[in-house]
Design a protein around this motif. Structure first.
Motif, mmCIF file in Angstrom:
data_model
loop_
_atom_site.group_PDB
_atom_site.id
_atom_site.type_symbol
_atom_site.label_atom_id
_atom_site.label_comp_id
_atom_site.label_asym_id
_atom_site.label_seq_id
_atom_site.Cartn_x
_atom_site.Cartn_y
_atom_site.Cartn_z
ATOM 1 N N ALA A 185 34.244 35.010 34.716
ATOM 2 C CA ALA A 185 33.585 35.940 33.866
ATOM 3 C C ALA A 185 33.973 37.391 34.183
ATOM 4 N N CYS A 192 31.948 33.037 38.082
ATOM 5 C CA CYS A 192 31.822 34.258 38.116
ATOM 6 C C CYS A 192 33.051 35.161 38.045
ATOM 7 N N VAL A 251 27.042 32.525 35.784
ATOM 8 C CA VAL A 251 27.840 33.234 36.788
ATOM 9 C C VAL A 251 27.289 33.023 38.308
ATOM 10 N N LEU A 285 25.915 38.490 39.248
ATOM 11 C CA LEU A 285 27.105 38.747 39.272
ATOM 12 C C LEU A 285 27.773 39.730 40.587
#
Length: 106
Positions: free
Chosen positions: A25, A22, A16, A56
């Motif tokens: 995800a 990212c 990520v 994240l």
């Protein structure tokens, strides 16, 4: 086993780190399983978890969704569990969890 969870969290963090990954995800719902790991009693898992969540949260466009999913409550919970006055606060690794959590809260 702790080692498996730690390796998975390390792989997720590397994955990520790229904004496109990212996005994928987050769209696949990665945040909720990560938030469930906050309940872990293992400080090594919590260290890798906080690093994954911090990675994240660097993508600005997802911060609102993370807040809505309950990340703030999880971070406060981690900060309280690993605080200097908490029972777990003196254990090896609690300081790193405390520092990374404080960075994300600010």
């Amino acid at each position: 086993p702790v080692q498996v969870v730690v390796r998975l969290l390390a792989a997720i963090t590397r994955l990520v780190a790229t904004p496109d990954n990212c996005d994928i995800a987050v769209q696949c719902g990665i945040m909720m399983p990560l938030l469930d790991l906050v309940k872990s009693e293992d400080l090594l898992i919590l260290q890798y978890l906080v690093i994954a969540m911090r990675t994240l949260c660097r993508v600005e466009r997802w911060k609102g969704q993370f807040v809505a999913s309950g990340i703030c409550d999880c971070l406060v919970s981690l900060a309280m569990r690993c605080g200097k006055a908490a029972p777990e606060g003196h254990k090896k690794g609690a300081g790193l969890v405390r520092e990374l959590t404080a960075e994300m809260i600010v």
